[in-house]
Design an enzyme around this catalytic site. Structure first.
Site, PDB file in Angstrom:
ATOM      1  N   THR A 113       0.824  -1.218   0.000  1.00  0.00           N
ATOM      2  CA  THR A 113       0.000   0.000   0.000  1.00  0.00           C
ATOM      3  C   THR A 113       0.857   1.268   0.000  1.00  0.00           C
ATOM      4  OG1 THR A 113      -1.517   1.254   1.408  1.00  0.00           O
ATOM      5  CG2 THR A 113      -0.105  -0.304   2.539  1.00  0.00           C
ATOM      6  N   ASP A 114       0.283   2.341  -0.524  1.00  0.00           N
ATOM      7  CA  ASP A 114       0.986   3.643  -0.483  1.00  0.00           C
ATOM      8  C   ASP A 114       1.134   4.152   0.950  1.00  0.00           C
ATOM      9  OD1 ASP A 114      -1.685   4.324  -0.014  1.00  0.00           O
ATOM     10  OD2 ASP A 114      -1.795   5.831  -1.594  1.00  0.00           O
ATOM     11  N   GLU A 115       0.352   3.581   1.896  1.00  0.00           N
ATOM     12  CA  GLU A 115       0.388   4.078   3.284  1.00  0.00           C
ATOM     13  C   GLU A 115       1.745   3.838   3.950  1.00  0.00           C
ATOM     14  OE1 GLU A 115      -2.968   3.469   5.775  1.00  0.00           O
ATOM     15  OE2 GLU A 115      -4.381   3.811   4.148  1.00  0.00           O
TER      16      GLU A 115
ATOM     17  N   TYR B 275      -1.676  -0.319  11.154  1.00  0.00           N
ATOM     18  CA  TYR B 275      -1.887  -1.006   9.868  1.00  0.00           C
ATOM     19  C   TYR B 275      -0.703  -0.765   8.929  1.00  0.00           C
ATOM     20  CZ  TYR B 275      -3.320  -1.466   4.994  1.00  0.00           C
ATOM     21  OH  TYR B 275      -3.343  -1.776   3.655  1.00  0.00           O
ATOM     22  N   SER B 276      -0.377   0.514   8.715  1.00  0.00           N
ATOM     23  CA  SER B 276       0.676   0.791   7.718  1.00  0.00           C
ATOM     24  C   SER B 276       2.036   0.314   8.223  1.00  0.00           C
ATOM     25  CB  SER B 276       0.696   2.261   7.321  1.00  0.00           C
ATOM     26  OG  SER B 276       0.764   3.096   8.440  1.00  0.00           O
ATOM     27  N   ALA B 277       2.243   0.351   9.557  1.00  0.00           N
ATOM     28  CA  ALA B 277       3.512  -0.162  10.091  1.00  0.00           C
ATOM     29  C   ALA B 277       3.619  -1.667   9.843  1.00  0.00           C
ATOM     30  CB  ALA B 277       3.603   0.134  11.582  1.00  0.00           C
TER      31      ALA B 277
ATOM     32  N   LYS C  33       2.170  -3.342   7.366  1.00  0.00           N
ATOM     33  CA  LYS C  33       2.399  -3.553   5.922  1.00  0.00           C
ATOM     34  C   LYS C  33       3.865  -3.233   5.581  1.00  0.00           C
ATOM     35  CE  LYS C  33      -0.247  -4.505   3.108  1.00  0.00           C
ATOM     36  NZ  LYS C  33      -0.719  -5.843   2.611  1.00  0.00           N
TER      37      LYS C  33
ATOM     38  N   PRO D 186     -20.541   9.834   8.303  1.00  0.00           N
ATOM     39  CA  PRO D 186     -19.475  10.324   9.183  1.00  0.00           C
ATOM     40  C   PRO D 186     -18.232  10.764   8.416  1.00  0.00           C
ATOM     41  CG  PRO D 186     -19.591   7.915   9.239  1.00  0.00           C
ATOM     42  CD  PRO D 186     -20.650   8.368   8.297  1.00  0.00           C
TER      43      PRO D 186
HETATM   44  P1  NAD Z   1     -10.007  -7.023   2.660  1.00  0.00           P
HETATM   45  O1  NAD Z   1      -9.948  -6.727   4.108  1.00  0.00           O
HETATM   46  O2  NAD Z   1     -11.258  -6.727   1.901  1.00  0.00           O
HETATM   47  O3  NAD Z   1      -9.672  -8.567   2.409  1.00  0.00           O
HETATM   48  C1  NAD Z   1      -8.662  -9.237   3.114  1.00  0.00           C
HETATM   49  C2  NAD Z   1      -8.870 -10.739   2.904  1.00  0.00           C
HETATM   50  O4  NAD Z   1      -7.803 -11.436   3.566  1.00  0.00           O
HETATM   51  C3  NAD Z   1     -10.178 -11.273   3.488  1.00  0.00           C
HETATM   52  O5  NAD Z   1     -10.809 -12.130   2.572  1.00  0.00           O
HETATM   53  C4  NAD Z   1      -9.734 -12.039   4.733  1.00  0.00           C
HETATM   54  O6  NAD Z   1     -10.590 -13.122   5.065  1.00  0.00           O
HETATM   55  C5  NAD Z   1      -8.349 -12.529   4.302  1.00  0.00           C
HETATM   56  N1  NAD Z   1      -7.478 -12.795   5.443  1.00  0.00           N
HETATM   57  C6  NAD Z   1      -7.255 -12.001   6.530  1.00  0.00           C
HETATM   58  N2  NAD Z   1      -6.389 -12.598   7.368  1.00  0.00           N
HETATM   59  C7  NAD Z   1      -6.045 -13.780   6.809  1.00  0.00           C
HETATM   60  C8  NAD Z   1      -5.167 -14.843   7.191  1.00  0.00           C
HETATM   61  N3  NAD Z   1      -4.482 -14.792   8.349  1.00  0.00           N
HETATM   62  N4  NAD Z   1      -5.034 -15.903   6.363  1.00  0.00           N
HETATM   63  C9  NAD Z   1      -5.732 -15.968   5.200  1.00  0.00           C
HETATM   64  N5  NAD Z   1      -6.589 -15.016   4.792  1.00  0.00           N
HETATM   65  C10 NAD Z   1      -6.732 -13.914   5.581  1.00  0.00           C
HETATM   66  O7  NAD Z   1      -8.776  -6.253   2.025  1.00  0.00           O
HETATM   67  P2  NAD Z   1      -8.627  -5.563   0.590  1.00  0.00           P
HETATM   68  O8  NAD Z   1      -9.120  -4.180   0.671  1.00  0.00           O
HETATM   69  O9  NAD Z   1      -9.156  -6.486  -0.451  1.00  0.00           O
HETATM   70  O10 NAD Z   1      -7.035  -5.494   0.482  1.00  0.00           O
HETATM   71  C11 NAD Z   1      -6.305  -6.607  -0.027  1.00  0.00           C
HETATM   72  C12 NAD Z   1      -4.812  -6.289   0.059  1.00  0.00           C
HETATM   73  O11 NAD Z   1      -4.528  -5.101  -0.668  1.00  0.00           O
HETATM   74  C13 NAD Z   1      -4.335  -6.031   1.494  1.00  0.00           C
HETATM   75  O12 NAD Z   1      -3.071  -6.609   1.640  1.00  0.00           O
HETATM   76  C14 NAD Z   1      -4.235  -4.504   1.593  1.00  0.00           C
HETATM   77  O13 NAD Z   1      -3.242  -4.123   2.496  1.00  0.00           O
HETATM   78  C15 NAD Z   1      -3.870  -4.148   0.157  1.00  0.00           C
HETATM   79  N6  NAD Z   1      -4.316  -2.830  -0.318  1.00  0.00           N
HETATM   80  C16 NAD Z   1      -5.628  -2.435  -0.172  1.00  0.00           C
HETATM   81  C17 NAD Z   1      -6.028  -1.210  -0.707  1.00  0.00           C
HETATM   82  C18 NAD Z   1      -7.466  -0.748  -0.578  1.00  0.00           C
HETATM   83  O14 NAD Z   1      -7.763   0.402  -0.946  1.00  0.00           O
HETATM   84  N7  NAD Z   1      -8.403  -1.557  -0.122  1.00  0.00           N
HETATM   85  C19 NAD Z   1      -5.109  -0.394  -1.374  1.00  0.00           C
HETATM   86  C20 NAD Z   1      -3.782  -0.819  -1.489  1.00  0.00           C
HETATM   87  C21 NAD Z   1      -3.400  -2.053  -0.972  1.00  0.00           C
HETATM   88  O1  DAU Z   2      -4.125   4.027   0.568  1.00  0.00           O
HETATM   89  C1  DAU Z   2      -4.390   2.662   0.503  1.00  0.00           C
HETATM   90  C2  DAU Z   2      -5.175   2.242   1.721  1.00  0.00           C
HETATM   91  O2  DAU Z   2      -6.493   2.753   1.537  1.00  0.00           O
HETATM   92  C3  DAU Z   2      -5.204   0.729   1.940  1.00  0.00           C
HETATM   93  O3  DAU Z   2      -3.908   0.288   2.205  1.00  0.00           O
HETATM   94  C4  DAU Z   2      -6.132   0.366   3.097  1.00  0.00           C
HETATM   95  O4  DAU Z   2      -6.245  -1.040   3.206  1.00  0.00           O
HETATM   96  C5  DAU Z   2      -7.513   0.949   2.806  1.00  0.00           C
HETATM   97  O5  DAU Z   2      -8.377   0.693   3.889  1.00  0.00           O
HETATM   98  C6  DAU Z   2      -7.411   2.451   2.558  1.00  0.00           C
HETATM   99  O6  DAU Z   2      -7.039   3.165   3.782  1.00  0.00           O
HETATM  100  P1  DAU Z   2      -7.704   4.576   4.178  1.00  0.00           P
HETATM  101  O7  DAU Z   2      -7.566   4.756   5.615  1.00  0.00           O
HETATM  102  O8  DAU Z   2      -7.212   5.651   3.272  1.00  0.00           O
HETATM  103  O9  DAU Z   2      -9.231   4.244   3.722  1.00  0.00           O
HETATM  104  P2  DAU Z   2     -10.630   4.517   4.450  1.00  0.00           P
HETATM  105  O10 DAU Z   2     -11.687   4.191   3.449  1.00  0.00           O
HETATM  106  O11 DAU Z   2     -10.712   3.907   5.792  1.00  0.00           O
HETATM  107  O12 DAU Z   2     -10.613   6.106   4.640  1.00  0.00           O
HETATM  108  C7  DAU Z   2     -10.469   6.980   3.533  1.00  0.00           C
HETATM  109  C8  DAU Z   2     -10.449   8.397   4.074  1.00  0.00           C
HETATM  110  O13 DAU Z   2     -11.760   8.711   4.584  1.00  0.00           O
HETATM  111  C9  DAU Z   2      -9.506   8.604   5.238  1.00  0.00           C
HETATM  112  O14 DAU Z   2      -8.960   9.916   5.161  1.00  0.00           O
HETATM  113  C10 DAU Z   2     -10.401   8.503   6.465  1.00  0.00           C
HETATM  114  C11 DAU Z   2     -11.721   9.033   5.973  1.00  0.00           C
HETATM  115  N1  DAU Z   2     -12.929   8.449   6.596  1.00  0.00           N
HETATM  116  C12 DAU Z   2     -13.040   7.085   6.618  1.00  0.00           C
HETATM  117  C13 DAU Z   2     -14.150   6.485   7.179  1.00  0.00           C
HETATM  118  C14 DAU Z   2     -14.265   4.984   7.246  1.00  0.00           C
HETATM  119  C15 DAU Z   2     -13.947   9.269   7.068  1.00  0.00           C
HETATM  120  O15 DAU Z   2     -13.854  10.510   6.997  1.00  0.00           O
HETATM  121  N2  DAU Z   2     -15.056   8.664   7.603  1.00  0.00           N
HETATM  122  C16 DAU Z   2     -15.196   7.309   7.703  1.00  0.00           C
HETATM  123  O16 DAU Z   2     -16.220   6.848   8.251  1.00  0.00           O
END
Ligand code: NAD
Ligand code: DAU
Length: 359
Positions: free
Chosen positions: A135-137, A160-162, A164, A215
């Site tokens: 992730t970019d985080e 989380y980011s730590a 990753k 929110p």
């Molecule tokens: P998600 O939370 O929707 O899905 C995570 C999946 O991993 C789930 O199906 C869960 O059951 C499985 N899982 C969790 N712990 C496990 C374990 N110990 N063993 C096996 N399976 C396990 O997450 P996502 O949003 O689909 O993200 C997927 C990946 O991409 C993550 O590694 C996340 O850090 C990365 N990522 C997410 C985003 C985003 O915007 N969502 C952006 C950049 C990178």
């Molecule tokens: O940047 C990549 C990351 O993006 C991934 O690595 C993470 O897995 C993914 O969850 C996401 O992280 P963010 O923290 O950026 O996403 P989130 O949707 O939780 O929040 C997006 C922005 O919105 C952030 O600035 C927090 C804000 N927010 C979020 C929620 C859930 C709100 O203002 N209200 C909310 O209720």
């Protein structure tokens, strides 16, 4: 290719499994997922009967299970060793990591190391590949200008980011120490179908449809760079086929939005959509539901990705405009109410109460 996808029942993993099976008939996918609160087999109904696809419920911390899958001794792999791993499995929500950092260290750091170790032992010959979906985080937070490049120092701010970052450093160390064929991708915020409704975009869409408050943390001025999940999948596809081991590839949409602007935009699209005859009526105008609440601790101010490396070296380009992608996503949530209504009950309600009700 014979690929072990981990975390393939989550948001991005399930989109990726569908993407690969459609684009490359004949590729075999074994999807290993623990099915935590975020994993959902409903996301994969479309591919359940596909003979190139197998689901195994299990934990990436289970080294013996991983070894048997890679070596082809597990019944699910049909005696075919798996040549590639794409690691999506993770605890992925920043707010949950503030409540319970330990589970993030276990799955994200230790789980990745267990996978790396099992693969290192199983893959004695060349021709293998391990993609760490990061992730970019990991780069921390930007000021009002500038972009994250692959050379930006790592400076994570949330548990989380730590976690990753810890996983990324393990992949790097295995490459440097053992010549292990690891590649790291670092993507910005994804959105699209099957997005779990604890994250900003699906939370705002579904809360608005339920007439609940919307929110917004702090002053709503935090910036994220949004990319459609299918564009993330096509970037991983490019890395899978053309990426160089030992490298890091940043992936982003060049699409920066302040949170409050995105929330307003979703409200306006919903108001427009709900005017359509036949669609159930929502609470219009939806913007009146917006509620500013206490900020997330350690809240990163701005993310913005420079993806010129993956564009130049691997020829990747995103296909979605944000306008088209967001409208299609909103339509998907309108058409798939059962999917998100099923999730927004039970365990989810407890989480929601804990995260939002005291703020
Ligand atoms: P998600 O939370 O929707 O899905 C995570 C999946 O991993 C789930 O199906 C869960 O059951 C499985 N899982 C969790 N712990 C496990 C374990 N110990 N063993 C096996 N399976 C396990 O997450 P996502 O949003 O689909 O993200 C997927 C990946 O991409 C993550 O590694 C996340 O850090 C990365 N990522 C997410 C985003 C985003 O915007 N969502 C952006 C950049 C990178
Ligand atoms: O940047 C990549 C990351 O993006 C991934 O690595 C993470 O897995 C993914 O969850 C996401 O992280 P963010 O923290 O950026 O996403 P989130 O949707 O939780 O929040 C997006 C922005 O919105 C952030 O600035 C927090 C804000 N927010 C979020 C929620 C859930 C709100 O203002 N209200 C909310 O209720």
């Amino acid at each position: 290719m014979k690929i072990l996808v981990t975390g393939g029942a989550g948001f991005i993993g399930s989109n990726f499994v569908r993407y690969i099976l459609k684009k490359y008939p004949g590729y075999k996918i074994v999807n290993l997922d623990k099915l935590t609160y975020a994993g959902n087999l409903e996301n994969l109904k479309e591919v359940e009967g596909n003979t190139d696809y197998t689901f195994v419920q299990g934990d990436i911390l289970d080294g013996k299970l991983i070894a048997s899958l890679l070596e082809g001794t597990h019944p699910a792999t049909c005696r075919e060793p798996l040549t590639t791993i794409i690691n999506f499995a993770a605890e992925s929500h920043v707010d949950r990591s503030i409540e319970d950092p330990a589970s993030f260290v276990k799955t994200n750091v230790l789980g990745t190391q267990v996978l790396l170790d099992a693969a290192r032992k199983a893959w004695a010959t060349p021709g293998h590949r391990f993609i760490q979906v990061s992730t970019d985080e990991v780069y921390g937070s930007l000021g009002p200008t500038g972009y994250f490049t692959e050379e930006t120092p790592l400076a994570p701010n949330s548990p989380y980011s730590a976690s990753k970052t810890g996983a990324d450093l393990m992949v790097r160390a295995y490459f440097e120490t053992f010549g292990f064929p690891g590649i790291i991708t670092r993507c910005s915020n994804n959105y699209g179908p099957y997005h779990f409704p604890e994250k900003l975009i699906p939370l705002i869409i579904t809360n608005a449809l339920e007439g609940k408050s919307l929110p917004v943390y702090g002053d709503g001025q935090n910036v994220r760079d949004w990319l459609h999940v299918e564009d993330h999948c096509s970037a991983i596809d490019a890395v899978l086929h053309k990426g160089k081991t030992g490298e890091v590839y940043n992936i982003g949409g060049n699409n920066e939005w302040k949170n409050i602007d995105i929330v307003n935009l979703i409200c306006d699209i919903l108001d427009e959509r709900l005017k359509v005859p036949g669609q159930p009526q929502g609470t219009a105008p939806t913007r009146s539901l917006i509620k500013f609440i206490k900020d997330r601790p350690g809240h990163d101010r701005r993310y913005a990705i420079d993806s010129s490396k993956i564009k130049k070296d691997l020829g990747w380009t995103p296909k979605y405009t944000f306008e088209q992608g967001l409208k299609e996503t909103i339509d998907w949530f309108l058409e798939n109410r059962e999917w998100w209504q099923g999730i927004k009950s039970g365990e989810y309600l407890k989480y929601y109460e804990k995260n939002y009700m005291s703020r």
